[in-house]
Design a protein around this motif. Structure first.
Motif, mmCIF file in Angstrom:
data_model
loop_
_atom_site.group_PDB
_atom_site.id
_atom_site.type_symbol
_atom_site.label_atom_id
_atom_site.label_comp_id
_atom_site.label_asym_id
_atom_site.label_seq_id
_atom_site.Cartn_x
_atom_site.Cartn_y
_atom_site.Cartn_z
ATOM 1 N N ARG A 87 -5.189 2.972 -18.630
ATOM 2 C CA ARG A 87 -3.826 2.443 -18.597
ATOM 3 C C ARG A 87 -3.565 1.776 -17.257
ATOM 4 O O ARG A 87 -4.049 2.226 -16.232
ATOM 5 C CB ARG A 87 -2.846 3.588 -18.811
ATOM 6 N N THR A 88 -2.773 0.716 -17.266
ATOM 7 C CA THR A 88 -2.346 0.049 -16.042
ATOM 8 C C THR A 88 -0.827 0.106 -15.986
ATOM 9 O O THR A 88 -0.150 -0.185 -16.971
ATOM 10 C CB THR A 88 -2.829 -1.414 -16.016
ATOM 11 N N CYS A 89 -0.307 0.505 -14.832
ATOM 12 C CA CYS A 89 1.140 0.665 -14.658
ATOM 13 C C CYS A 89 1.574 -0.025 -13.366
ATOM 14 O O CYS A 89 0.827 -0.059 -12.390
ATOM 15 C CB CYS A 89 1.510 2.141 -14.534
ATOM 16 N N PRO A 90 2.821 -0.522 -13.315
ATOM 17 C CA PRO A 90 3.335 -1.076 -12.064
ATOM 18 C C PRO A 90 3.632 0.057 -11.082
ATOM 19 O O PRO A 90 4.053 1.141 -11.489
ATOM 20 C CB PRO A 90 4.617 -1.796 -12.490
ATOM 21 N N TYR A 91 3.376 -0.174 -9.812
ATOM 22 C CA TYR A 91 3.637 0.806 -8.753
ATOM 23 C C TYR A 91 4.425 0.110 -7.659
ATOM 24 O O TYR A 91 3.996 -0.909 -7.124
ATOM 25 C CB TYR A 91 2.314 1.353 -8.202
ATOM 26 N N GLU A 92 5.601 0.658 -7.338
ATOM 27 C CA GLU A 92 6.453 0.090 -6.298
ATOM 28 C C GLU A 92 6.240 0.864 -5.003
ATOM 29 O O GLU A 92 6.229 2.090 -4.994
ATOM 30 C CB GLU A 92 7.918 0.180 -6.720
ATOM 31 N N TYR A 93 6.061 0.140 -3.912
ATOM 32 C CA TYR A 93 5.836 0.786 -2.624
ATOM 33 C C TYR A 93 6.527 0.008 -1.514
ATOM 34 O O TYR A 93 6.966 -1.119 -1.722
ATOM 35 C CB TYR A 93 4.335 0.909 -2.326
ATOM 36 N N GLY A 94 6.583 0.631 -0.361
ATOM 37 C CA GLY A 94 7.149 -0.032 0.817
ATOM 38 C C GLY A 94 8.559 -0.524 0.578
ATOM 39 O O GLY A 94 9.418 0.214 0.124
ATOM 40 N N SER A 95 8.787 -1.780 0.859
ATOM 41 C CA SER A 95 10.130 -2.350 0.768
ATOM 42 C C SER A 95 10.387 -2.992 -0.587
ATOM 43 O O SER A 95 11.065 -4.006 -0.686
ATOM 44 C CB SER A 95 10.314 -3.383 1.879
ATOM 45 N N GLY A 96 9.825 -2.405 -1.636
ATOM 46 C CA GLY A 96 10.044 -2.924 -2.974
ATOM 47 C C GLY A 96 8.909 -3.775 -3.507
ATOM 48 O O GLY A 96 9.020 -4.343 -4.586
ATOM 49 N N SER A 97 7.817 -3.861 -2.770
ATOM 50 C CA SER A 97 6.652 -4.597 -3.265
ATOM 51 C C SER A 97 6.092 -3.870 -4.480
ATOM 52 O O SER A 97 6.119 -2.648 -4.556
ATOM 53 C CB SER A 97 5.575 -4.679 -2.187
#
Length: 76
Positions: A54-64
């Motif tokens: 599975r591939t999922c979006p991952y949000e990190y830092g300042s919203g990247s």
């Protein structure tokens, strides 16, 4: 698990058995002392991946946002 992926309040530590080259660089506060203290067990191997699950979006830092792909693996 709550919406943030955390279990309860406070730090949710993980156990990282296997290759310590990368996992050893993670903050000590993220690492469990043993399986009884771990919320998650992350098996770290030699860097080879099984088939993608599975591939999922991952949000990190300042919203990247980046995509993270999870692969099949086996703990030995």
């Amino acid at each position: 698990m709550g919406p943030s992926g955390r279990v309860g309040k406070g730090v949710n530590r993980a156990l990282f058995p296997g290759d310590d080259e990368y996992a050893g660089q993670l903050p000590a506060s993220w690492r469990a002392d043993g399986v009884e203290d771990a919320v998650l067990v992350v098996c770290v191997g030699d860097g080879t991946f099984g088939s993608a699950v599975r591939t999922c979006p991952y949000e990190y830092g300042s919203g990247s946002v980046t995509n993270v792909t999870f692969h099949k693996s086996r703990c030995r």
